[in-house]
Design a protein around this motif. Sequence first.
Motif, short mmCIF file in Angstrom:
data_model
loop_
_atom_site.label_atom_id
_atom_site.label_comp_id
_atom_site.label_asym_id
_atom_site.label_seq_id
_atom_site.Cartn_x
_atom_site.Cartn_y
_atom_site.Cartn_z
N ALA A 60 0.74 -1.12 -0.18
CA ALA A 60 -0.03 0.02 -0.07
C ALA A 60 0.59 1.37 -0.05
O ALA A 60 0.63 2.07 -0.74
CB ALA A 60 -0.93 0.01 1.25
N GLU A 103 2.38 1.63 -3.40
CA GLU A 103 1.77 1.32 -4.60
C GLU A 103 2.10 2.16 -5.95
O GLU A 103 2.20 1.55 -6.80
CB GLU A 103 0.17 1.60 -4.28
N ARG A 106 -5.48 -4.58 -2.71
CA ARG A 106 -6.67 -3.58 -2.94
C ARG A 106 -7.99 -4.38 -2.76
O ARG A 106 -8.76 -3.66 -2.11
CB ARG A 106 -6.63 -3.21 -4.50
#
Length: 493
Positions: free
Chosen positions: A449, A452, A469
Amino acid sequence: METVWVLGDQLNRRIGALAEAHPSTHRILLIESRQHLERRPTHRQRLHLVVTAMRRFAGELREEGFEVDFRQSPDMAGGLAAHRGEHDGAVVVTEPNSRSGRRFMDRHGVRQVASDQFLCHPSDFARWADGRKALRMEDFYRWQRTRLGYLMDGDEPVGGRWNYDSENRESPPGDGGDWPTPPTTPLDDIDQEIVESLPATAFGADPKGTWATDRAGALERMRHFVDRVLPLFGPHEDAMLSGNWHLAHSLLSPYLNLGLLTPNEVCDAVEDAYRNGGVPINSAEGFIRQVIGWREYVWGLYWLWPDHAATNHLGNDRDLPPAFTGAAATQMRCLTITLAELDRRAWVHHIPRLMVLSSLANLAGIHPRAVMEWMTSTYIDAAEWVMIPNVFGMGMWSDGGRMATKPYLSGGAYINRMSDYCGDCRFDPRKRTSDDACPFTSLYWDFLARHEAALRGNHRMSRALAGMRNLKDLSETRLRAAQVIEQLDAGLL
Ligand code: SF4
């Protein structure tokens, strides 16, 4: 009379400037530099090996009839100046294995003889790399196999395949396996004297004879590996076991990196063992790939990319957690076992290095320079040329994919599959949000995350990113990851 200056990682009569030397025409210089030995706290067994191997090599050259000037000096420059003050004639050296070493020789007027300590000289590697869009290890390896002739039948690889890696990734055997015990050498008076003189800043357990300190011992280890261990080498190459530190690994890298063994003699012995039967192709090929492929590829990249150690693509900026340096205990069983093994022998194999230590450091955002310095001071077989590509290119992916097409990361699931560590750990490798969630698992999803944007265009990461996700509890997972990093920094994990 010329002087051949032998550096501490070139301890071999048959390489470079020393290959042509003769007692009637050459004398030998070796310098034990306190600055080199004391510039950073270093594992006791690493220091012991480097110093002892130099002293024993000096003794072997004396026995051969050479005049040997073995100097203990505050630094290299002082040692060289003192030698020149007492001896006439030019000083020659085999090209040093570091950039700073070669610059030093240029500055001090020491003639450098081309090194044949590796199978691919940096100039040959540069020619191979020239014009290629991507410098893939597999392409380099096949080029090396073809030009060096290892495991070849004419123009084709023996067995019809270049690579048996897919057969070498098995989990640990359920019964723990049966792995030949490595030879040891009793310590003698020289060892004892050197151990007693190690700097007070040195850390780790004292040597117990695991590591040979001369060529005869290194050759004995090579024969042990080829005759007894190699047949078992392939399938469990990536497995980790709490009850066995060596499995079927060769343990030869310290000798190769100091020059006590040469890569061609090790590969010749492995090829002979394969050709004589008794060694499966996946074991022989897997080992030869490590030596003529991976090791030489890393060596070539070190010279090709002088800026590699300045990269930090992911912007990692944290200090090394106190657990790594022994300043705090850790509750993570994989880390406890790996660090205890390092303390005991200054060595763990490539998977704990990559998938436990480097992976945790990268997941937690540790600065790659801090990781490299710690590993260099801790590993028995460390050298700048091997550490920079392995840390900045592979372990920490600091170069953003110049060397490895994706970051090598492990969540708890990988470590659980490839080891027996997780069963008795206080954390659960399947959990990511609770207090008993595996730190690797929480940090793995948080890493994806956090980075990303940097990883989005990388097709090899697309499945992992899609998985991240889709996590319904990503926010909770990231909160747990933040807590993990805080606790790591505080030495509470
Ligand atoms: Fe390591 Fe996590 Fe497994 Fe514990 S559960 S041993 S922390 S991977």
